[in-house]
Structure formats: C-alpha cells, structure tokens
Design an enzyme around this catalytic site. Structure first.
Site, PDB file in Angstrom:
ATOM      1  N   ASP A  18       1.133  -1.386   0.286  1.00  0.00           N
ATOM      2  CA  ASP A  18      -0.214   0.244   0.561  1.00  0.00           C
ATOM      3  C   ASP A  18       0.928   1.440  -0.192  1.00  0.00           C
ATOM      4  O   ASP A  18       0.343   2.678   0.583  1.00  0.00           O
ATOM      5  CB  ASP A  18      -0.717  -0.379   0.947  1.00  0.00           C
ATOM      6  CG  ASP A  18      -1.802  -1.057   1.311  1.00  0.00           C
ATOM      7  OD1 ASP A  18      -2.673  -1.883   0.521  1.00  0.00           O
ATOM      8  OD2 ASP A  18      -1.952  -2.087   2.798  1.00  0.00           O
ATOM      9  N   GLU A  19       2.080   1.606  -0.829  1.00  0.00           N
ATOM     10  CA  GLU A  19       2.666   2.410  -0.384  1.00  0.00           C
ATOM     11  C   GLU A  19       2.584   3.344  -2.172  1.00  0.00           C
ATOM     12  O   GLU A  19       2.900   4.370  -1.807  1.00  0.00           O
ATOM     13  CB  GLU A  19       4.343   2.427  -0.924  1.00  0.00           C
ATOM     14  CG  GLU A  19       5.329   1.308   0.500  1.00  0.00           C
ATOM     15  CD  GLU A  19       5.260  -0.173  -0.336  1.00  0.00           C
ATOM     16  OE1 GLU A  19       4.032  -0.579  -0.625  1.00  0.00           O
ATOM     17  OE2 GLU A  19       5.430  -1.109   0.310  1.00  0.00           O
ATOM     18  N   LYS A  21       1.788   2.085  -4.806  1.00  0.00           N
ATOM     19  CA  LYS A  21       2.571   1.687  -6.015  1.00  0.00           C
ATOM     20  C   LYS A  21       2.263   1.749  -7.234  1.00  0.00           C
ATOM     21  O   LYS A  21       2.169   2.044  -8.352  1.00  0.00           O
ATOM     22  CB  LYS A  21       3.204   0.318  -6.477  1.00  0.00           C
ATOM     23  CG  LYS A  21       4.578  -0.182  -5.335  1.00  0.00           C
ATOM     24  CD  LYS A  21       4.723  -2.084  -4.540  1.00  0.00           C
ATOM     25  CE  LYS A  21       3.046  -2.301  -4.733  1.00  0.00           C
ATOM     26  NZ  LYS A  21       2.829  -2.271  -3.142  1.00  0.00           N
ATOM     27  N   GLY A  22       1.072   2.046  -7.738  1.00  0.00           N
ATOM     28  CA  GLY A  22      -0.432   1.570  -8.447  1.00  0.00           C
ATOM     29  C   GLY A  22       0.117   3.397  -9.864  1.00  0.00           C
ATOM     30  O   GLY A  22       0.275   2.993 -10.831  1.00  0.00           O
ATOM     31  N   ASN A  43      -4.807 -10.533  -4.013  1.00  0.00           N
ATOM     32  CA  ASN A  43      -4.798  -9.488  -2.954  1.00  0.00           C
ATOM     33  C   ASN A  43      -4.252  -8.517  -3.045  1.00  0.00           C
ATOM     34  O   ASN A  43      -4.858  -7.629  -2.256  1.00  0.00           O
ATOM     35  CB  ASN A  43      -4.140 -11.028  -2.163  1.00  0.00           C
ATOM     36  CG  ASN A  43      -2.738 -10.848  -2.699  1.00  0.00           C
ATOM     37  OD1 ASN A  43      -2.678 -10.672  -3.742  1.00  0.00           O
ATOM     38  ND2 ASN A  43      -1.605 -11.863  -2.157  1.00  0.00           N
ATOM     39  N   ALA A  44      -3.371  -8.282  -4.329  1.00  0.00           N
ATOM     40  CA  ALA A  44      -3.419  -6.735  -4.048  1.00  0.00           C
ATOM     41  C   ALA A  44      -4.407  -5.515  -4.589  1.00  0.00           C
ATOM     42  O   ALA A  44      -5.309  -6.320  -4.716  1.00  0.00           O
ATOM     43  CB  ALA A  44      -2.145  -6.780  -5.514  1.00  0.00           C
ATOM     44  N   GLY A  45      -4.016  -4.754  -4.471  1.00  0.00           N
ATOM     45  CA  GLY A  45      -5.732  -3.655  -4.810  1.00  0.00           C
ATOM     46  C   GLY A  45      -4.514  -2.380  -5.372  1.00  0.00           C
ATOM     47  O   GLY A  45      -4.076  -1.355  -4.012  1.00  0.00           O
ATOM     48  N   HIS A  46      -4.038  -2.131  -6.321  1.00  0.00           N
ATOM     49  CA  HIS A  46      -3.202  -0.764  -6.921  1.00  0.00           C
ATOM     50  C   HIS A  46      -4.644   0.179  -7.397  1.00  0.00           C
ATOM     51  O   HIS A  46      -6.082  -0.063  -8.245  1.00  0.00           O
ATOM     52  CB  HIS A  46      -2.769  -1.705  -7.986  1.00  0.00           C
ATOM     53  CG  HIS A  46      -1.042  -2.261  -7.453  1.00  0.00           C
ATOM     54  ND1 HIS A  46      -0.674  -2.449  -8.429  1.00  0.00           N
ATOM     55  CD2 HIS A  46      -1.058  -2.573  -6.076  1.00  0.00           C
ATOM     56  CE1 HIS A  46       0.063  -4.041  -7.715  1.00  0.00           C
ATOM     57  NE2 HIS A  46       0.008  -3.457  -6.840  1.00  0.00           N
ATOM     58  N   GLN A 229       2.111  -5.850  -2.736  1.00  0.00           N
ATOM     59  CA  GLN A 229       1.849  -6.145  -1.737  1.00  0.00           C
ATOM     60  C   GLN A 229       3.476  -5.310  -0.895  1.00  0.00           C
ATOM     61  O   GLN A 229       4.171  -4.358  -2.102  1.00  0.00           O
ATOM     62  CB  GLN A 229       3.043  -7.390  -0.955  1.00  0.00           C
ATOM     63  CG  GLN A 229       1.728  -8.538  -1.087  1.00  0.00           C
ATOM     64  CD  GLN A 229       0.860  -9.047  -2.297  1.00  0.00           C
ATOM     65  OE1 GLN A 229       1.877  -9.507  -2.783  1.00  0.00           O
ATOM     66  NE2 GLN A 229      -0.666  -8.526  -2.296  1.00  0.00           N
TER      67      GLN A 229
HETATM   68  P1  IMP Z   1      -2.929 -12.940   2.349  1.00  0.00           P
HETATM   69  O1  IMP Z   1      -1.625 -12.108   1.130  1.00  0.00           O
HETATM   70  O2  IMP Z   1      -4.220 -12.496   1.510  1.00  0.00           O
HETATM   71  O3  IMP Z   1      -2.406 -14.055   2.471  1.00  0.00           O
HETATM   72  O4  IMP Z   1      -2.361 -11.548   3.315  1.00  0.00           O
HETATM   73  C1  IMP Z   1      -1.223 -12.103   4.093  1.00  0.00           C
HETATM   74  C2  IMP Z   1      -0.990 -10.693   4.235  1.00  0.00           C
HETATM   75  O5  IMP Z   1      -0.438  -9.719   3.894  1.00  0.00           O
HETATM   76  C3  IMP Z   1      -1.702  -9.895   5.488  1.00  0.00           C
HETATM   77  O6  IMP Z   1      -1.483  -9.145   6.461  1.00  0.00           O
HETATM   78  C4  IMP Z   1      -2.625  -8.842   4.225  1.00  0.00           C
HETATM   79  O7  IMP Z   1      -3.455  -7.692   4.988  1.00  0.00           O
HETATM   80  C5  IMP Z   1      -0.998  -9.041   3.435  1.00  0.00           C
HETATM   81  N1  IMP Z   1      -1.638  -7.813   2.236  1.00  0.00           N
HETATM   82  C6  IMP Z   1      -1.682  -9.304   1.160  1.00  0.00           C
HETATM   83  N2  IMP Z   1      -2.094  -7.923   0.160  1.00  0.00           N
HETATM   84  C7  IMP Z   1      -1.454  -7.024   0.839  1.00  0.00           C
HETATM   85  C8  IMP Z   1      -1.500  -5.905  -0.117  1.00  0.00           C
HETATM   86  O8  IMP Z   1      -1.255  -5.666  -0.974  1.00  0.00           O
HETATM   87  N3  IMP Z   1      -1.848  -4.610   0.663  1.00  0.00           N
HETATM   88  C9  IMP Z   1      -1.093  -5.088   2.232  1.00  0.00           C
HETATM   89  N4  IMP Z   1      -1.341  -5.364   2.732  1.00  0.00           N
HETATM   90  C10 IMP Z   1      -1.351  -6.823   1.804  1.00  0.00           C
END
Ligand code: IMP
Length: 434
Positions: A18-19, A21-22, A43-46, A229
């Site tokens: 969440d720095e 990067k997007g 799991n990412a969100g840009h 991440q």
């Molecule tokens: P997972 O990637 O869903 O297995 O989550 C593992 C850890 O990484 C958790 O603490 C999530 O909140 C964190 N995490 C995963 N993806 C992101 C991201 O894109 N930004 C910030 N934290 C992330």
C-alpha cells in the site's frame, strides 16, 4: 511525462504494501512497452486516478490503462480465473480493451475454491495468532505449488489432466475440510465444469510468457516489472509468519517471469512518507493515538482489496533501509508527503530499543521484533500545504529537510516525490530510465 525508457525496471514496495505503487507504475508505464506482474494474486489492490476517474486493479497490471501497452501476468502470480475474468469484463465495460493486450503465463498456478475454504478454516483455528489474510486463497495456492500438487493455467487447456489432478487433490482435501475445518466438501464435477468454462474464456491469453518477455527484450523494448505487496510481506525477507506467500522483493521479478537478473537494470523502491500495515504482525512505529487516527483519515488508509482500516505510524527508516539492501534499490519514490502537511512535528524511526539493547537492524525473531520500541528523531513539521506541488524548490524547507534526512537514513537517493493521487501531482528529480 515524456521520459524515454532505456532499461528494464522493477518496482517494489519497501514497507508492508500500500505504498502507492499503482500510481508510480502508471506514470512509468508511459515509457515502457510491456508491464509485467510477477507475484501475488488478487490480494493486491492498486489504485490509480486518471482525470476524474478512479480505477482499482487487483490482478491485471496497472499498465493496462495505457491503450498502446501490452501486459503480462507472469508464472509467479497465482490466478483466480473468476477474478481475472471479472476484472477484465469490468475494464472492458469502461472502454479499456484488455483482450489482445494481456497474456497470462501457462505456468501460473490457479487458485481453486478449496484454497479459500482451507484458508478460512486455518485462520479460524489459529485464533489470536491468525495472519489476517485477505481471504483470497493466496497462501494455500502457493502451498500447493511448493507441495507439487498445484494446478496451472496450462492445465485448463487439457481437460483430462485437469480432471485427474483435481480428483487426486480433492480426495485428500475433502478429508481435511470435513474432519478438521468442519466445512462443506467440494464436489469434483461442479468445480470441473466451472473451471473448464473459465479455460474456454481465457484460452486466447494463456501462453509462454517467459518467451514473450524475452522476445520483447531482444527487440529492444522496455519492460516494467510491477511488484505487489511489499518487502516486509515477502515470504523470505518479511516479518514471517505475518507475510504473504510470495516473493515480493526484486528477486521475485526474475523467478516470477523467467527472465535472468542480467536483464534488469534498475530497482525503484516505493516508500510512503509514513508507515501503514493491514492485517496482523509487528509494527514498531505504529501509533495507537490521535496522530495515528489523523494519518488514517487524511491518508484515506483503508484497504483497496478488503476495505479494512490500515494501521498507521511514523516512517521507519530501519524498515526501508533493510528494503534498500534486500532489493538492491537504485532509488526511492516517496509517496503521500502531503498527508504530513498538518503535523506540527514529524518523526523518523532510526532504530529500536529491545530491553537494554539498541538495535540498528530488524531482528529475525518475531517475538523480539514484537517487543522492539522505536527510537525517534524528531524534526519540525512544515504546516503548509504541499498537495499538488510539482517542483522540489517549491516544497517548504522543513519538508525538504525531512526528505533529505529520510534519504540519508535509508542510504538511498530519492528520484520521485508524490504529492497527490493524480498523475500530475508529482515531483520528478531524475529521469528514472536514463
Ligand atoms: P494474503 O496475501 O491474503 O495471504 O495475506 C497475508 C498478509 O499480507 C495479510 O497481513 C494481508 O493483509 C497482507 N496483504 C496481502 N496483500 C496485501 C496488499 O496488497 N497490501 C497490503 N497488505 C497486503
């Protein structure tokens, strides 16, 4: 911005994700020909803001928003085909052509419905020691890859092999789901039907992407490797076990795409002007006070994927200096400087106190890290708006001072400063591709 790309560059997060990067990937995409994701999954969100429009991308590289660029999802990514199809459809509904511009590695592993079920059950069993995952099935998908029972994109195109692998996996997994996690069993035929239909919708983009990227390099094209991440969520170098399950550091750009390290010419680290973290795990400079709430509010610190509030704290130079070493950073981009505009004073974490010891590095022992108390250097705030400033000279002197000190402490040059979410709200100190 008119930058001329002259190299292949990796972009990584230097904190816990969440720095911002997007936005930086979006800016640099202007000068690149190919934008490649190499690890993680949806799991990412840009978040990217273009004019009045806001886009949140989870799986597809941010470069897709530049109509003439090509994008790749590399072998190091884990793909939930339903999420990919949904994201592609959402972009196309907003007029962004994805088909024909996006290729997905044959070797990328699939996230299966049982991965989400296992993760849910396992997090529940962990209780207070849960990781606080995004619930997308990321960890179990990577675990299967390493256990050599993963199912890959290429298997979607071979129904017989897909059925065999799925049947074999379900014979074990259903036992765990029912007996250990007290969850519903997963039926073979239903998953098979669902996934083969995904295969049908995705078959045109599944290819040997290592070959494709290599060919682009041979043709003198410029590649941007987009990390998701951050360094301290990396499975090897992060705050294990409170990490994600992939290689979020620069080395992952090689293994996650099939490109050798000699083909990479620079690594840009993205650092937020303060620190945030989503999910569980140690965070020495975390602020559990009014200042933490102010950073959360002003920085709109809510997860782009799960909507969870992000934990907030002061900039931790130990964290970013470690990231500089592990990634071999060639420079830094500092984002969200404007969020600190109203702070009468600003603090930089320069080390930790652990009992009577003073530490300059992060301990690997998670229990020790949990007990670390930050040592701060306090600098005067600037109490003036920096939002939207585009030249360094226009920054108030205390803000320049803060950035200089941040650069000294992290032993890394700053090449770019972001002062707002829009493309134009950027100070460029050096042509990153030169
Ligand atoms: P997972 O990637 O869903 O297995 O989550 C593992 C850890 O990484 C958790 O603490 C999530 O909140 C964190 N995490 C995963 N993806 C992101 C991201 O894109 N930004 C910030 N934290 C992330």
């Amino acid at each position: 911005m008119g930058w001329k790309a002259m190299a292949n560059i990796v972009i990584v997060g230097t904190q816990w994700g969440d720095e911002g990067k997007g936005k930086i990937v979006d800016l640099l995409s202007d000068s690149a020909d190919l934008i490649v994701r190499f690890q993680g999954g949806h799991n990412a969100g840009h978040t990217i803001v273009i004019g009045q429009e806001k886009f949140i991308l989870h799986l597809i590289p941010s470069g897709i928003l530049h109509p003439e660029k090509r994008c790749v999802i590399g072998n190091g990514v884990v793909v939930d085909p339903a999420a990919l199809i949904e994201e592609r459809a959402a972009l196309e509904a907003r007029g962004i052509q994805v088909r024909g511009r996006l290729s997905v590695s044959e070797r990328a592993h699939l996230i299966m419905p049982y991965h989400r079920a296992i993760e849910k059950g396992s997090e529940k069993l962990k209780g207070a020691r849960r990781i606080g995952t995004t619930g997308r099935g990321i960890g179990p998908a990577y675990a299967d890859k390493m256990a050599r029972i993963g199912i890959r994109m290429v298997d979607l195109l071979n129904p017989d092999l897909f059925r065999q692998k799925l049947a074999q996996n379900l014979s074990e997994i259903n036992y765990f789901l029912e007996k250990l996690y007290k969850a519903k069993r997963i039926e073979l035929e239903a998953v098979l039907k669902e996934y083969l239909a995904y295969g049908d919708q995705l078959k045109d983009c599944i290819t040997d992407t290592s070959h494709l990227i290599h060919q682009a390099i041979e043709e003198g094209k410029h590649i941007l490797f987009e990390g998701a991440q951050g360094t301290h969520l990396d499975v090897d170098h992060g705050t294990y076990p409170y990490v994600t399950s992939s290689s979020a550091t620069a080395g992952g750009a090689c293994t996650g795409t099939g490109i050798g390290p000699t083909r990479i010419h620079g690594v840009l680290g993205i650092a937020k002007a303060y620190t945030t973290r989503v999910g569980s795990g140690p965070f020495p400079t975390e602020l559990n006070d009014e200042m933490g709430c102010k950073l959360q509010e002003k920085g709109k610190e809510f997860g782009a994927t799960t909507g969870r509030p992000r934990r907030c704290g002061w900039f931790d130079a130990v964290l970013v200096r470690t990231a500089a070493r592990i990634n071999g950073l060639t420079s830094l981009a500092v984002t969200k400087l404007d969020v600190l505009d109203e702070c009468p004073e600003v603090k930089l974490g320069i080390g930790y106190r652990l009992g009577r010891q003073t530490l300059k590095e992060m301990p690997s022992d998670i229990e020790k890290l949990e007990r670390c108390v930050p040592i701060y250097e306090t600098l005067p705030g600037w109490l003036q708006p920096t939002s939207g400033i585009t030249t360094y000279a226009k920054l108030p002197a205390p803000a320049q001072n803060y950035l200089n000190r941040l650069s000294e402490l992290t032993k890394t040059r700053i090449d770019l400063i972001s002062t707002g979410s829009k493309r134009s709200e950027t100070i460029l100190l050096r042509n990153l591709f030169a």
